[in-house]
Design a protein around this motif. Structure first.
Motif, PDB file in Angstrom:
ATOM      1  N   LYS A  90     -22.880  -2.612 -14.706  1.00 47.47           N
ATOM      2  CA  LYS A  90     -24.020  -3.431 -15.083  1.00 47.47           C
ATOM      3  C   LYS A  90     -24.886  -2.777 -16.158  1.00 47.47           C
ATOM      4  O   LYS A  90     -25.360  -3.454 -17.090  1.00 47.47           O
ATOM      5  CB  LYS A  90     -24.868  -3.710 -13.835  1.00 47.47           C
ATOM      6  N   CYS A  91     -25.100  -1.468 -16.058  1.00 43.98           N
ATOM      7  CA  CYS A  91     -26.096  -0.798 -16.899  1.00 43.98           C
ATOM      8  C   CYS A  91     -25.537  -0.114 -18.143  1.00 43.98           C
ATOM      9  O   CYS A  91     -26.220  -0.039 -19.169  1.00 43.98           O
ATOM     10  CB  CYS A  91     -26.862   0.234 -16.068  1.00 43.98           C
ATOM     11  N   THR A  92     -24.318   0.416 -18.068  1.00 45.68           N
ATOM     12  CA  THR A  92     -23.784   1.188 -19.190  1.00 45.68           C
ATOM     13  C   THR A  92     -23.694   0.384 -20.485  1.00 45.68           C
ATOM     14  O   THR A  92     -24.082   0.891 -21.551  1.00 45.68           O
ATOM     15  CB  THR A  92     -22.412   1.781 -18.825  1.00 45.68           C
ATOM     16  N   PRO A  93     -23.214  -0.875 -20.465  1.00 47.05           N
ATOM     17  CA  PRO A  93     -23.154  -1.630 -21.723  1.00 47.05           C
ATOM     18  C   PRO A  93     -24.520  -1.849 -22.367  1.00 47.05           C
ATOM     19  O   PRO A  93     -24.617  -2.002 -23.586  1.00 47.05           O
ATOM     20  CB  PRO A  93     -22.528  -2.967 -21.294  1.00 47.05           C
ATOM     21  N   ILE A  94     -25.577  -1.836 -21.567  1.00 38.31           N
ATOM     22  CA  ILE A  94     -26.923  -2.095 -22.088  1.00 38.31           C
ATOM     23  C   ILE A  94     -27.626  -0.804 -22.485  1.00 38.31           C
ATOM     24  O   ILE A  94     -28.226  -0.707 -23.562  1.00 38.31           O
ATOM     25  CB  ILE A  94     -27.765  -2.843 -21.033  1.00 38.31           C
ATOM     26  N   HIS A  95     -27.527   0.216 -21.623  1.00 43.20           N
ATOM     27  CA  HIS A  95     -28.319   1.434 -21.809  1.00 43.20           C
ATOM     28  C   HIS A  95     -27.502   2.633 -22.281  1.00 43.20           C
ATOM     29  O   HIS A  95     -28.079   3.680 -22.584  1.00 43.20           O
ATOM     30  CB  HIS A  95     -29.028   1.792 -20.502  1.00 43.20           C
ATOM     31  N   GLY A  96     -26.194   2.515 -22.301  1.00 47.56           N
ATOM     32  CA  GLY A  96     -25.366   3.603 -22.797  1.00 47.56           C
ATOM     33  C   GLY A  96     -24.914   4.576 -21.727  1.00 47.56           C
ATOM     34  O   GLY A  96     -25.356   4.529 -20.573  1.00 47.56           O
ATOM     35  N   GLU A  97     -24.010   5.473 -22.133  1.00 45.69           N
ATOM     36  CA  GLU A  97     -23.463   6.475 -21.221  1.00 45.69           C
ATOM     37  C   GLU A  97     -24.566   7.411 -20.716  1.00 45.69           C
ATOM     38  O   GLU A  97     -25.483   7.768 -21.449  1.00 45.69           O
ATOM     39  CB  GLU A  97     -22.388   7.300 -21.939  1.00 45.69           C
ATOM     40  N   GLY A  98     -24.456   7.795 -19.470  1.00 46.88           N
ATOM     41  CA  GLY A  98     -25.384   8.762 -18.895  1.00 46.88           C
ATOM     42  C   GLY A  98     -26.664   8.173 -18.344  1.00 46.88           C
ATOM     43  O   GLY A  98     -27.434   8.875 -17.683  1.00 46.88           O
ATOM     44  N   PHE A  99     -26.909   6.881 -18.595  1.00 54.66           N
ATOM     45  CA  PHE A  99     -28.156   6.272 -18.120  1.00 54.66           C
ATOM     46  C   PHE A  99     -28.238   6.299 -16.596  1.00 54.66           C
ATOM     47  O   PHE A  99     -29.265   6.681 -16.024  1.00 54.66           O
ATOM     48  CB  PHE A  99     -28.261   4.830 -18.622  1.00 54.66           C
ATOM     49  N   CYS A 100     -27.173   5.891 -15.933  1.00 58.24           N
ATOM     50  CA  CYS A 100     -27.187   5.828 -14.471  1.00 58.24           C
ATOM     51  C   CYS A 100     -27.356   7.213 -13.859  1.00 58.24           C
ATOM     52  O   CYS A 100     -28.102   7.388 -12.890  1.00 58.24           O
ATOM     53  CB  CYS A 100     -25.899   5.189 -13.962  1.00 58.24           C
ATOM     54  N   GLU A 101     -26.668   8.199 -14.424  1.00 61.88           N
ATOM     55  CA  GLU A 101     -26.761   9.555 -13.894  1.00 61.88           C
ATOM     56  C   GLU A 101     -28.179  10.104 -14.023  1.00 61.88           C
ATOM     57  O   GLU A 101     -28.673  10.804 -13.136  1.00 61.88           O
ATOM     58  CB  GLU A 101     -25.776  10.474 -14.622  1.00 61.88           C
ATOM     59  N   ARG A 102     -28.850   9.789 -15.129  1.00 61.91           N
ATOM     60  CA  ARG A 102     -30.227  10.264 -15.325  1.00 61.91           C
ATOM     61  C   ARG A 102     -31.218   9.511 -14.448  1.00 61.91           C
ATOM     62  O   ARG A 102     -32.192  10.089 -13.958  1.00 61.91           O
ATOM     63  CB  ARG A 102     -30.632  10.095 -16.795  1.00 61.91           C
ATOM     64  N   THR A 103     -30.971   8.232 -14.241  1.00 65.40           N
ATOM     65  CA  THR A 103     -31.921   7.390 -13.524  1.00 65.40           C
ATOM     66  C   THR A 103     -31.817   7.546 -12.015  1.00 65.40           C
ATOM     67  O   THR A 103     -32.831   7.536 -11.310  1.00 65.40           O
ATOM     68  CB  THR A 103     -31.704   5.914 -13.907  1.00 65.40           C
ATOM     69  N   TRP A 104     -30.600   7.701 -11.506  1.00 62.19           N
ATOM     70  CA  TRP A 104     -30.388   7.779 -10.053  1.00 62.19           C
ATOM     71  C   TRP A 104     -29.591   9.039  -9.699  1.00 62.19           C
ATOM     72  O   TRP A 104     -28.458   8.954  -9.205  1.00 62.19           O
ATOM     73  CB  TRP A 104     -29.657   6.535  -9.561  1.00 62.19           C
ATOM     74  N   PRO A 105     -30.156  10.223  -9.920  1.00 61.94           N
ATOM     75  CA  PRO A 105     -29.397  11.450  -9.630  1.00 61.94           C
ATOM     76  C   PRO A 105     -29.049  11.589  -8.153  1.00 61.94           C
ATOM     77  O   PRO A 105     -28.019  12.176  -7.815  1.00 61.94           O
ATOM     78  CB  PRO A 105     -30.348  12.561 -10.095  1.00 61.94           C
ATOM     79  N   GLU A 106     -29.892  11.054  -7.253  1.00 63.82           N
ATOM     80  CA  GLU A 106     -29.606  11.170  -5.820  1.00 63.82           C
ATOM     81  C   GLU A 106     -28.384  10.357  -5.419  1.00 63.82           C
ATOM     82  O   GLU A 106     -27.817  10.571  -4.339  1.00 63.82           O
ATOM     83  CB  GLU A 106     -30.820  10.748  -4.986  1.00 63.82           C
ATOM     84  N   LEU A 107     -27.957   9.422  -6.277  1.00 63.11           N
ATOM     85  CA  LEU A 107     -26.752   8.644  -6.025  1.00 63.11           C
ATOM     86  C   LEU A 107     -25.552   9.213  -6.774  1.00 63.11           C
ATOM     87  O   LEU A 107     -24.465   9.353  -6.212  1.00 63.11           O
ATOM     88  CB  LEU A 107     -26.974   7.181  -6.431  1.00 63.11           C
TER      89      LEU A 107
END
Length: 295
Positions: A174-191
């Motif tokens: 859902k998020c990578t195409p919009i925000h780019g690589e690494g966005f999820c890892e930076r935003t939700w490190p606990e996941l």
């Protein structure tokens, strides 16, 4: 069909009575499901089995659902879009289920439950097993509804070891195409890169505190999401100890722990899932928040 599967209880489904009817709040209008609706146990709703411990707790919970003719959560958000599980993936859809017509999800089998427990290396607390096996695979009870195992109710899911892989896949897609690589890892490190937090050991070494603080990236092991609160936060049960917590991150100014910024605070709600559900069935459940002096 689900009703037939639940008829192993001696309690038959009765039409909603007038005493209970007055507690049904239709924010979106009478008979509509596009607005929030609520029906929960109240001390004076006339439920005849309240406090009758001669019946198992799961059976009294099922009896209350039939007594009230309400098979959904305390707070039903109407025609909302949430997570659901299909073909090994989490997807989104609008909830169309009417909680007056029966449970949305059938009970699970012992084999299905064992498969999840063996796959993730933990055992569900006894009451949670009973609820899944005898009532439904989630979707009813406190808050926005009990989270089930994969294949059941998971609309308001967040962190849960049973769903973590699926949630990561869902967020990346859902998020990578919009925000780019690494966005999820930076935003939700606990996941995406959790730092395991041994909650059981922490409780022992800190004399069973009522509040536990987590810094960025930390997340308890064996922590199961059981529901979302109607207020701030989500309810969790620790699979090993059975302790129930409200996980909150709504504070205006993040406190510090050992010089690091706190991201989540865990507030102890009950020492067991049984205690928590008894309070719910008695109409006494409320969110508990603890401050530093209360610990």
């Amino acid at each position: 069909m689900v009703e037939e599967q639940n008829m192993n209880s001696p309690f038959t489904r009765e039409p909603i009575n007038e005493t209970t009817r007055r507690y049904l709040v239709n924010i979106g209008g009478e008979g509509r499901l596009d607005g929030g609706q609520s029906l929960r146990p109240r001390k004076d709703d006339g439920f005849p089995l309240r406090g009758d411990t001669s019946f198992p707790l799961w059976e009294r919970i099922l009896a209350w659902c039939r007594y009230a003719n309400w098979f959904g959560p305390d707070y039903h958000k109407g025609r909302y879009a949430g997570h659901y599980y299909m073909d090994g993936h989490l997807q989104s859809r609008v909830c169309l289920h009417n909680p007056r017509e029966g449970f949305e999800f059938a009970p699970v089998t012992e084999q299905e439950l064992l498969h999840v427990e063996e796959a993730f290396g933990f055992v569900h607390p006894p009451l949670l097993r009973d609820l899944y096996l005898h009532i439904a695979n989630g979707g009813f009870g406190p808050g926005t509804g009990l989270i089930g195992i994969p294949g059941g109710f998971c609309y308001w899911l967040w962190r849960d070891l049973r769903y973590d892989r699926l949630m990561k896949e869902h967020l990346l897609e859902k998020c990578t195409p919009i925000h780019g690589e690494g966005f999820c890892e930076r935003t939700w490190p606990e996941l995406f890169a959790p730092i395991p937090f041994d909650l059981e050991a922490y409780e022992r070494s800190h004399h069973q505190p009522n509040r536990v603080s987590l810094v960025r990236g930390e997340w308890p092991t064996c922590f199961l999401n059981i529901s979302e609160s109607e207020g701030d936060g989500s309810y969790y049960v620790h699979a090993k100890t059975g302790h129930v917590y409200l996980v909150d991150n709504s504070f205006d100014k993040a406190p510090l722990r050992d010089g690091q910024e706190v991201v989540y605070e865990l507030h102890r709600q009950a020492d067991s899932l049984e205690e928590w559900f008894e309070r719910w069935l008695n109409g006494e459940l409320k969110d508990l928040f603890f401050h530093e002096n209360d610990i």
